[in-house]
Design an enzyme around this catalytic site. Structure first.
Site, mmCIF file in Angstrom:
data_model
loop_
_atom_site.group_PDB
_atom_site.id
_atom_site.type_symbol
_atom_site.label_atom_id
_atom_site.label_comp_id
_atom_site.label_asym_id
_atom_site.label_seq_id
_atom_site.Cartn_x
_atom_site.Cartn_y
_atom_site.Cartn_z
ATOM 1 N N GLN A 26 0.807 -1.222 0.000
ATOM 2 C CA GLN A 26 0.000 0.000 0.000
ATOM 3 C C GLN A 26 0.839 1.270 0.000
ATOM 4 O OE1 GLN A 26 -2.627 -1.741 3.325
ATOM 5 N NE2 GLN A 26 -4.001 -0.394 2.185
ATOM 6 N N HIS A 46 -1.910 -5.030 -12.734
ATOM 7 C CA HIS A 46 -1.380 -4.865 -14.106
ATOM 8 C C HIS A 46 -2.263 -5.560 -15.130
ATOM 9 C CE1 HIS A 46 2.877 -4.219 -12.231
ATOM 10 N NE2 HIS A 46 2.121 -3.144 -12.161
ATOM 11 N N ASP A 59 2.448 0.551 -8.148
ATOM 12 C CA ASP A 59 3.805 0.602 -8.750
ATOM 13 C C ASP A 59 4.692 1.613 -8.036
ATOM 14 O OD1 ASP A 59 2.950 0.017 -12.288
ATOM 15 O OD2 ASP A 59 2.869 -1.261 -10.484
ATOM 16 N N ARG A 84 3.783 0.241 12.962
ATOM 17 C CA ARG A 84 3.438 -1.065 12.404
ATOM 18 C C ARG A 84 3.558 -1.002 10.888
ATOM 19 N NH1 ARG A 84 -2.129 -3.640 11.025
ATOM 20 N NH2 ARG A 84 -1.460 -5.744 10.456
ATOM 21 N N HIS A 129 1.102 -9.270 4.779
ATOM 22 C CA HIS A 129 -0.074 -8.395 4.648
ATOM 23 C C HIS A 129 -0.557 -8.453 3.196
ATOM 24 C CE1 HIS A 129 -2.227 -4.689 6.439
ATOM 25 N NE2 HIS A 129 -2.799 -4.927 5.269
ATOM 26 N N ASN A 173 -1.764 -10.455 8.697
ATOM 27 C CA ASN A 173 -2.772 -9.413 8.808
ATOM 28 C C ASN A 173 -4.072 -9.933 8.195
ATOM 29 O OD1 ASN A 173 -3.719 -6.486 9.099
ATOM 30 N ND2 ASN A 173 -4.189 -6.969 6.977
ATOM 31 N N GLU A 174 -5.120 -10.031 8.999
ATOM 32 C CA GLU A 174 -6.471 -10.306 8.521
ATOM 33 C C GLU A 174 -6.548 -11.544 7.619
ATOM 34 O OE1 GLU A 174 -8.387 -6.885 6.875
ATOM 35 O OE2 GLU A 174 -8.081 -5.712 8.689
ATOM 36 N N ASN A 314 -8.087 -5.931 14.379
ATOM 37 C CA ASN A 314 -8.421 -4.803 13.504
ATOM 38 C C ASN A 314 -9.937 -4.613 13.565
ATOM 39 O OD1 ASN A 314 -5.783 -4.726 12.773
ATOM 40 N ND2 ASN A 314 -6.081 -5.194 10.602
ATOM 41 N N TYR A 316 -13.113 -1.718 12.709
ATOM 42 C CA TYR A 316 -13.473 -0.464 12.048
ATOM 43 C C TYR A 316 -14.928 -0.083 12.266
ATOM 44 C CZ TYR A 316 -9.084 -0.361 9.445
ATOM 45 O OH TYR A 316 -7.763 -0.287 9.085
ATOM 46 N N GLU A 382 -5.370 -2.030 14.069
ATOM 47 C CA GLU A 382 -5.912 -1.085 13.085
ATOM 48 C C GLU A 382 -7.277 -0.567 13.539
ATOM 49 O OE1 GLU A 382 -6.098 -2.225 8.907
ATOM 50 O OE2 GLU A 382 -4.233 -3.346 9.168
HETATM 51 O O1 LIG Z 1 -18.957 -7.291 2.466
HETATM 52 S S1 LIG Z 1 -18.323 -5.963 2.413
HETATM 53 O O2 LIG Z 1 -17.258 -5.901 1.374
HETATM 54 O O3 LIG Z 1 -19.277 -4.842 2.237
HETATM 55 C C1 LIG Z 1 -17.609 -5.700 3.957
HETATM 56 C C2 LIG Z 1 -16.378 -6.512 4.066
HETATM 57 C C3 LIG Z 1 -15.234 -5.697 3.535
HETATM 58 N N1 LIG Z 1 -14.345 -5.313 4.628
HETATM 59 C C4 LIG Z 1 -13.397 -4.328 4.111
HETATM 60 C C5 LIG Z 1 -12.446 -3.900 5.176
HETATM 61 N N2 LIG Z 1 -11.779 -5.066 5.775
HETATM 62 C C6 LIG Z 1 -11.011 -4.678 6.943
HETATM 63 C C7 LIG Z 1 -10.193 -3.534 6.635
HETATM 64 O O4 LIG Z 1 -8.942 -3.967 6.026
HETATM 65 C C8 LIG Z 1 -7.884 -3.355 6.683
HETATM 66 O O5 LIG Z 1 -8.233 -1.996 6.782
HETATM 67 C C9 LIG Z 1 -7.707 -1.013 5.887
HETATM 68 C C10 LIG Z 1 -8.864 -0.190 5.359
HETATM 69 O O6 LIG Z 1 -9.689 -0.973 4.562
HETATM 70 C C11 LIG Z 1 -6.868 -1.599 4.802
HETATM 71 O O7 LIG Z 1 -6.242 -0.576 4.060
HETATM 72 C C12 LIG Z 1 -5.841 -2.492 5.467
HETATM 73 O O8 LIG Z 1 -4.834 -2.928 4.578
HETATM 74 C C13 LIG Z 1 -6.562 -3.712 6.022
HETATM 75 O O9 LIG Z 1 -5.720 -4.360 6.950
HETATM 76 C C14 LIG Z 1 -12.728 -6.063 6.246
HETATM 77 C C15 LIG Z 1 -13.669 -6.475 5.157
#
Ligand SMILES: O=S(=O)(O)CCCN1CCN(CCO[C@@H]2O[C@H](CO)[C@@H](O)[C@H](O)[C@H]2O)CC1
Length: 478
Positions: A26, A46, A59, A84, A129, A173-174, A314, A316, A382
């Site tokens: 990223q 790509h 890139d 991190r 990741h 990660n995840e 993580n 959100y 996160e």
């Molecule tokens: O069914 S849907 O698609 O509507 C919902 C599921 C999609 N989510 C997207 C975010 N992801 C965790 C976040 O992902 C994390 O958070 C950051 C922000 O996204 C990323 O940039 C990081 O790389 C990543 O670790 C969990 C799954």
């Protein structure tokens, strides 16, 4: 002053650690420089036509491969305790196999770690990741169990070469995003559509790779290096829509299919029973001879159980959950066959479709983790907010204030053992399938300029102040 929650001053303990996070694909760029091999995100971005918004690629990204000293200067200015970041497997091992180490790639990470230490910042390294080498993907990637030993060989090189300076490790990660979205629903590289099969094959290998790497560290490196190693698992909070038994059970099912899928094997040694039961039943209905969910042998269960020093989490957002009174076997993934989950339209939105602002979900989630997994040490690895990139990002400040306030309540009122918090992200970066269209950074990055200028947003100054006062309100009472 009250900040949305129970406690007055929201002061964090002196030994609580604050940091920020990024990930290799990223931010680094230099996708094919100094001997780096191709990885699955290079391959996917790509493709023609591109599956990425605005045909964006990593890139160049934030060009951190060349600008890491600027990045460390920003970290220093923020006053973080730790940074991190993740390591690009294909920068270290261009073919994915350990017979050929790319010294220039290894040197980049040695330089970054040296720069961090010179500025009093602790490195927290994510070994994987999402960016596995393409030559391994050509052989099936995470669905082929040969990847397990390749991952362990890769981890051994990192422990050996960086372990004297790096004391905090995350294996993955995840994993759910790697497996579900990578090999199930084609929402992440390598974009494979095999729902109900691909994600389980991926997970079964990934968990065994995690366990083997954790035991490698525990048996061959911990004694001398005295570090600590965990894994980062992601989940939203899942809130029952009503207090009916059916809805409460449905929400628990979602948590088990999302967080328990990985945490149960690591903490207790096997997949959640609700997953084993549901998937076996649906597999039989669909005419499979055996359940689509692979089985661990008794030896594997004992080997995987206990492979964590702490849990990285993580988080959100939050979803509401209710049961369906007529489970529809053909409906969606196994986890969705018995439950419905959604986010009300009137919940506060962000620039990401899936990210609604729901601060109370933070406390609910970490308290559930405490109660479900025997009170583990938790690192929030996160938490963050997306917008259109404005420097006046009051929305991001408000998000962080409220989520941190909720986290503080969980620590103070529910006794959850949270040891650190990581803001996603240090700077705007490549947001996977959304390209650069969704901005998560405390710092703005100008992707239209070859210099990729970084500019502190209002939230960077807010986070800097929080890290100085360790308190969420102006006047902090002791
Ligand atoms: O069914 S849907 O698609 O509507 C919902 C599921 C999609 N989510 C997207 C975010 N992801 C965790 C976040 O992902 C994390 O958070 C950051 C922000 O996204 C990323 O940039 C990081 O790389 C990543 O670790 C969990 C799954």
């Amino acid at each position: 002053a009250q900040v949305n929650g129970t406690l007055n001053n929201k002061r964090f303990p002196d030994d609580f650690k604050f940091g920020v996070a990024t990930a290799s694909y990223q931010v680094e760029g230099a996708w094919n420089e100094d001997g780096k091999g191709e990885n699955v995100w290079d391959q996917v971005t790509h493709r023609v036509p591109s599956p990425i918004v605005n045909n964006d690629t990593g890139d160049v990204a934030c060009d951190s491969y060349h600008k890491y000293k600027e990045d460390v200067a920003m970290l220093k200015d923020l006053g973080v305790d730790f940074y991190r970041f993740s390591i690009s497997w294909s920068r270290i091992l261009p073919t994915g196999f350990a017979n050929e180490i790319n010294e220039a790639g290894l040197q980049y990470y040695k330089n970054l770690v040296k720069e961090l230490r010179a500025n009093g910042i602790e490195p927290l390294v994510t070994i994987f990741h999402w960016d596995q080498p393409q030559p391994l993907e050509d052989l099936g990637g995470w669905t082929n169990d040969i990847i397990i030993d390749q991952f362990v060989d890769y981890a051994r090189i990192l422990f050996r070469e960086l372990g004297n300076e790096v004391k905090y490790w995350l294996t993955f990660n995840e994993p759910k995003q790697t497996c579900n979205q990578g090999y199930g629903t084609a929402q992440k590289a390598p974009l494979i559509t095999s729902p109900g099969m691909g994600e389980y094959l991926c997970t079964h290998n990934l968990l065994r790779a995690h366990a083997k790497a954790w035991r490698l560290y525990d048996e061959e490196f911990r004694q001398e290096q005295q570090g600590t190693i965990g894994i980062t698992i992601d989940t939203p909070w899942f809130e029952p829509f009503s207090n009916s038994t059916a809805d409460i059970e449905a929400a628990e099912t979602k948590l088990q299919f999302t967080f328990g899928w990985y945490t149960n094997p690591i903490v207790y040694g096997d997949y959640p029973s609700v997953m084993q039961t549901n998937i076996a039943r649906r597999s039989a209905q669909q005419g499979f001879k055996e359940s689509r969910l692979p089985q661990f042998t008794e030896e594997e269960k004992a080997y995987i159980k206990g492979t964590y020093d702490f849990l990285g989490v993580n988080v959100y957002t939050t979803f509401l959950v209710s049961s369906t009174d007529e489970p529809d076997p053909s409906m969606g993934l196994d986890e969705d066959s018995e439950v419905l989950d959604w986010q009300p339209d009137d919940w506060e939105s962000t620039a990401s479709s899936w990210l609604k602002v729901v601060p109370w979900g933070m406390r609910k989630l970490v308290t559930w983790i405490k109660n479900t997994y025997d009170n583990p040490k938790i690192m929030i690895t996160e938490n963050g907010y997306s917008d259109n990139g404005t420097l006046e990002d009051d929305g991001r400040i408000s998000y962080y204030e409220r989520y941190l306030s909720s986290l503080r309540d969980a620590m103070e009122l529910d006794g959850v053992d949270v040891i650190a918090y990581t803001a996603w992200s240090l700077m705007d970066n490549f947001e996977w399938m959304q390209g650069y269209s969704e901005k998560f950074g405390l710092y703005h990055v100008d992707f239209n300029s070859p210099n990729r200028e970084r500019t502190a947003k209002k939230s960077a100054l807010w986070y800097k102040n929080l890290l100085e006062t360790r308190c969420l309100v102006e006047e902090c009472v002791d």
